[in-house]
Design a protein around this motif. Structure first.
Motif, mmCIF file in Angstrom:
data_model
loop_
_atom_site.group_PDB
_atom_site.id
_atom_site.type_symbol
_atom_site.label_atom_id
_atom_site.label_comp_id
_atom_site.label_asym_id
_atom_site.label_seq_id
_atom_site.Cartn_x
_atom_site.Cartn_y
_atom_site.Cartn_z
ATOM 1 N N HIS A 240 18.434 -5.135 66.317
ATOM 2 C CA HIS A 240 19.710 -4.874 65.647
ATOM 3 C C HIS A 240 19.667 -5.347 64.202
ATOM 4 C CE1 HIS A 240 23.987 -6.203 64.705
ATOM 5 N NE2 HIS A 240 24.033 -4.885 64.707
ATOM 6 N N ALA A 241 19.157 -6.553 63.970
ATOM 7 C CA ALA A 241 19.077 -7.071 62.607
ATOM 8 C C ALA A 241 18.193 -6.188 61.734
ATOM 9 C CB ALA A 241 18.550 -8.504 62.626
ATOM 10 N N SER A 242 17.102 -5.686 62.318
ATOM 11 C CA SER A 242 16.200 -4.814 61.569
ATOM 12 C C SER A 242 16.899 -3.521 61.176
ATOM 13 C CB SER A 242 14.950 -4.525 62.403
ATOM 14 O OG SER A 242 14.097 -3.623 61.741
ATOM 15 N N GLN A 243 17.662 -2.949 62.106
ATOM 16 C CA GLN A 243 18.361 -1.708 61.759
ATOM 17 C C GLN A 243 19.436 -1.946 60.716
ATOM 18 O OE1 GLN A 243 21.565 0.290 63.834
ATOM 19 N NE2 GLN A 243 20.174 1.956 64.307
ATOM 20 N N GLU A 244 20.144 -3.062 60.811
ATOM 21 C CA GLU A 244 21.159 -3.364 59.811
ATOM 22 C C GLU A 244 20.547 -3.434 58.416
ATOM 23 O OE1 GLU A 244 24.897 -4.324 60.432
ATOM 24 O OE2 GLU A 244 24.067 -2.693 61.616
ATOM 25 N N ALA A 245 19.386 -4.056 58.318
ATOM 26 C CA ALA A 245 18.711 -4.148 57.026
ATOM 27 C C ALA A 245 18.274 -2.769 56.540
ATOM 28 C CB ALA A 245 17.509 -5.089 57.131
ATOM 29 N N ALA A 246 17.758 -1.951 57.462
ATOM 30 C CA ALA A 246 17.306 -0.613 57.080
ATOM 31 C C ALA A 246 18.478 0.248 56.608
ATOM 32 C CB ALA A 246 16.591 0.049 58.257
ATOM 33 N N LEU A 247 19.619 0.159 57.296
ATOM 34 C CA LEU A 247 20.782 0.941 56.888
ATOM 35 C C LEU A 247 21.313 0.488 55.532
ATOM 36 C CD1 LEU A 247 22.764 1.238 60.246
ATOM 37 C CD2 LEU A 247 21.425 3.018 59.116
ATOM 38 N N ALA A 248 21.318 -0.815 55.312
ATOM 39 C CA ALA A 248 21.815 -1.332 54.040
ATOM 40 C C ALA A 248 20.995 -0.815 52.867
ATOM 41 C CB ALA A 248 21.818 -2.852 54.063
ATOM 42 N N ALA A 249 19.725 -0.539 53.127
ATOM 43 C CA ALA A 249 18.832 -0.066 52.065
ATOM 44 C C ALA A 249 18.773 1.456 51.971
ATOM 45 C CB ALA A 249 17.423 -0.620 52.292
ATOM 46 N N ALA A 250 19.467 2.162 52.862
ATOM 47 C CA ALA A 250 19.374 3.627 52.909
ATOM 48 C C ALA A 250 20.449 4.260 52.032
ATOM 49 C CB ALA A 250 19.513 4.119 54.344
ATOM 50 N N PRO A 251 20.080 5.038 51.032
ATOM 51 C CA PRO A 251 21.096 5.698 50.178
ATOM 52 C C PRO A 251 22.052 6.587 50.974
ATOM 53 C CG PRO A 251 18.928 5.788 49.148
ATOM 54 C CD PRO A 251 18.710 5.270 50.538
ATOM 55 N N ALA A 252 21.545 7.270 52.002
ATOM 56 C CA ALA A 252 22.419 8.149 52.790
ATOM 57 C C ALA A 252 23.496 7.351 53.508
ATOM 58 C CB ALA A 252 21.595 8.959 53.790
ATOM 59 N N TRP A 253 23.155 6.166 53.994
ATOM 60 C CA TRP A 253 24.143 5.304 54.656
ATOM 61 C C TRP A 253 25.197 4.837 53.656
ATOM 62 C CZ3 TRP A 253 25.448 4.355 59.522
ATOM 63 C CH2 TRP A 253 26.233 3.245 59.816
ATOM 64 N N GLN A 254 24.771 4.478 52.484
ATOM 65 C CA GLN A 254 25.717 4.049 51.465
ATOM 66 C C GLN A 254 26.648 5.192 51.060
ATOM 67 O OE1 GLN A 254 26.045 0.874 50.751
ATOM 68 N NE2 GLN A 254 24.363 0.549 52.213
ATOM 69 N N ARG A 255 26.113 6.425 51.009
ATOM 70 C CA ARG A 255 26.973 7.573 50.711
ATOM 71 C C ARG A 255 28.014 7.770 51.805
ATOM 72 N NH1 ARG A 255 22.056 9.861 48.938
ATOM 73 N NH2 ARG A 255 21.794 10.979 50.923
ATOM 74 N N PHE A 256 27.598 7.602 53.076
ATOM 75 C CA PHE A 256 28.544 7.723 54.181
ATOM 76 C C PHE A 256 29.648 6.672 54.061
ATOM 77 C CE2 PHE A 256 29.672 5.844 58.325
ATOM 78 C CZ PHE A 256 30.437 6.878 58.847
ATOM 79 N N LEU A 257 29.269 5.427 53.779
ATOM 80 C CA LEU A 257 30.269 4.361 53.671
ATOM 81 C C LEU A 257 31.250 4.633 52.533
ATOM 82 C CD1 LEU A 257 28.133 1.142 54.287
ATOM 83 C CD2 LEU A 257 29.590 2.364 55.906
ATOM 84 N N ARG A 258 30.746 5.118 51.409
ATOM 85 C CA ARG A 258 31.643 5.427 50.287
ATOM 86 C C ARG A 258 32.583 6.581 50.645
ATOM 87 N NH1 ARG A 258 26.859 4.527 47.278
ATOM 88 N NH2 ARG A 258 26.472 6.782 47.159
ATOM 89 N N ALA A 259 32.063 7.557 51.357
ATOM 90 C CA ALA A 259 32.871 8.729 51.694
ATOM 91 C C ALA A 259 34.026 8.390 52.623
ATOM 92 C CB ALA A 259 31.989 9.802 52.323
ATOM 93 N N VAL A 260 33.845 7.414 53.511
ATOM 94 C CA VAL A 260 34.891 7.100 54.490
ATOM 95 C C VAL A 260 35.746 5.915 54.076
ATOM 96 C CG1 VAL A 260 33.494 8.036 56.370
ATOM 97 C CG2 VAL A 260 33.387 5.584 55.879
ATOM 98 N N GLN A 261 35.457 5.324 52.920
ATOM 99 C CA GLN A 261 36.135 4.086 52.539
ATOM 100 C C GLN A 261 37.651 4.238 52.505
ATOM 101 O OE1 GLN A 261 34.609 1.083 52.178
ATOM 102 N NE2 GLN A 261 36.695 0.292 52.101
ATOM 103 N N LEU A 262 38.140 5.356 52.013
ATOM 104 C CA LEU A 262 39.585 5.541 51.904
ATOM 105 C C LEU A 262 40.259 5.719 53.261
ATOM 106 C CD1 LEU A 262 39.861 7.850 48.759
ATOM 107 C CD2 LEU A 262 40.285 5.383 48.923
ATOM 108 N N ASP A 263 39.473 6.011 54.297
ATOM 109 C CA ASP A 263 40.040 6.168 55.634
ATOM 110 C C ASP A 263 40.199 4.837 56.361
ATOM 111 O OD1 ASP A 263 40.246 8.920 55.453
ATOM 112 O OD2 ASP A 263 38.234 9.256 56.249
ATOM 113 N N LEU A 264 39.565 3.786 55.864
ATOM 114 C CA LEU A 264 39.563 2.494 56.543
ATOM 115 C C LEU A 264 40.737 1.654 56.081
ATOM 116 C CD1 LEU A 264 35.748 1.675 56.275
ATOM 117 C CD2 LEU A 264 36.973 2.660 58.222
ATOM 118 N N THR A 265 41.405 1.019 57.052
ATOM 119 C CA THR A 265 42.571 0.192 56.719
ATOM 120 C C THR A 265 42.267 -1.296 56.724
ATOM 121 O OG1 THR A 265 43.253 0.139 59.049
ATOM 122 C CG2 THR A 265 44.142 1.917 57.665
#
Length: 283
Positions: A240-265
């Motif tokens: 799990h820790a390894s995947q968290e690190a890999a996602l944090a470094a993935a540009p596609a994951w960061q794009r997903f997080l930015r895209a949904v940011q306004l939906d999060l409360t």
């Protein structure tokens, strides 16, 4: 009734058609046939326990409350120790519909097993009302429990750390603005789920809030919530820790997080869970 129209799957909800256009390379549980999957209605239950009482409740639960609840008409999907909160017990149970939920819960909580053990169970708890009522985020997003078998109670005693299993289950709860669940689920399936594929990782299920009226009001649920919940299994905490690190470094994951940011409360909750030895999911 689930049918296919123009690469969309449609079912009736309150006599209105609801359409889902499924993304290519559909994640999770293969063929979109809801009848093959477990529990169109799922409860995610988080119990705050009195200090030092978690092992007492787990032993009681795994001995007395699995087969007895399933005999009443529900599915005990999994039960877990929270790795980050030593006094939290988390579990999932499922139902075939809101009507069968009402019938199954009445049968169990008015039955002899609960009557015999409720005082002992309640004595371990501070709060048992943190409950999310959920439904699959798309038709194939429920738990696939086919082929899974839990050990018999006599074969596996749930005492102390020596019986804890290596794999962990991670539940992420995304709190969404009202009306954002369908779009978030579609984006998650198309953009986030493919990024989560890795050795030692399996995305098990994804859910959104079930907004139907609570069919068993004796047990409260967090009715005002709008959430998207993902459930994944990892071979170890290290995976799990390894995947968290890999996602944090993935540009596609960061794009997903930015895209949904306004939906999060509010910030996303992450539950790292260790299945008990009789949990069906996560072992």
């Amino acid at each position: 009734m689930l049918t296919k129209q123009d690469n969309r799957f449609v079912y009736k909800q309150d006599d209105h058609p609801v359409f889902w256009r499924l993304p290519m390379n559909l994640p999770l549980n293969a063929a979109p046939q809801a009848a093959m999957l477990a529990s169109p209605v799922v409860e995610l239950r988080q119990y705050t326990l009195r200090p030092g009482q978690r092992e007492t409740l787990i032993a009681l639960f795994d001995r007395e409350f699995i087969e007895s609840q399933e005999a009443a008409g529900m599915t005990i999907i999994g039960q877990f120790r929270d790795l980050d909160r030593p006094d939290m017990f988390v579990w999932l149970r499922g139902f075939d519909s809101m009507d069968t939920r009402k019938e199954a819960l009445a049968a169990f909580y008015d039955g002899t097993i609960w009557a015999a053990h409720r005082d002992a169970a309640n004595a371990t708890m501070i709060d048992s009302d943190d409950v999310l009522l959920l439904k699959p985020a798309w038709p194939s997003a429920g738990f696939d429990l086919s082929g899974l078998q839990r050990p018999l109670s006599a074969e596996h005693e749930n005492s102390s750390n020596e019986n804890r299993l290596g794999g962990i289950v991670v539940v992420r709860i995304h709190h969404l603005r009202s009306g954002a669940e369908a779009e978030f689920a579609s984006r998650f399936a198309a953009e986030a789920a493919p990024l989560m594929k890795a050795p030692g990782v399996r995305l098990l299920a994804a859910f959104v809030t079930e907004h139907a009226e609570n069919s068993f009001p004796r047990l409260p649920v967090r009715a005002s919530e709008n959430v998207f919940v993902s459930v994944a299994r990892f071979d170890s905490a290290e995976a799990h820790a390894s995947q968290e690190a890999a996602l944090a470094a993935a540009p596609a994951w960061q794009r997903f997080l930015r895209a949904v940011q306004l939906d999060l409360t509010k910030p996303t909750e992450t539950l790292r869970l260790s299945p008990t030895s009789r949990s069906l999911v996560g072992r």
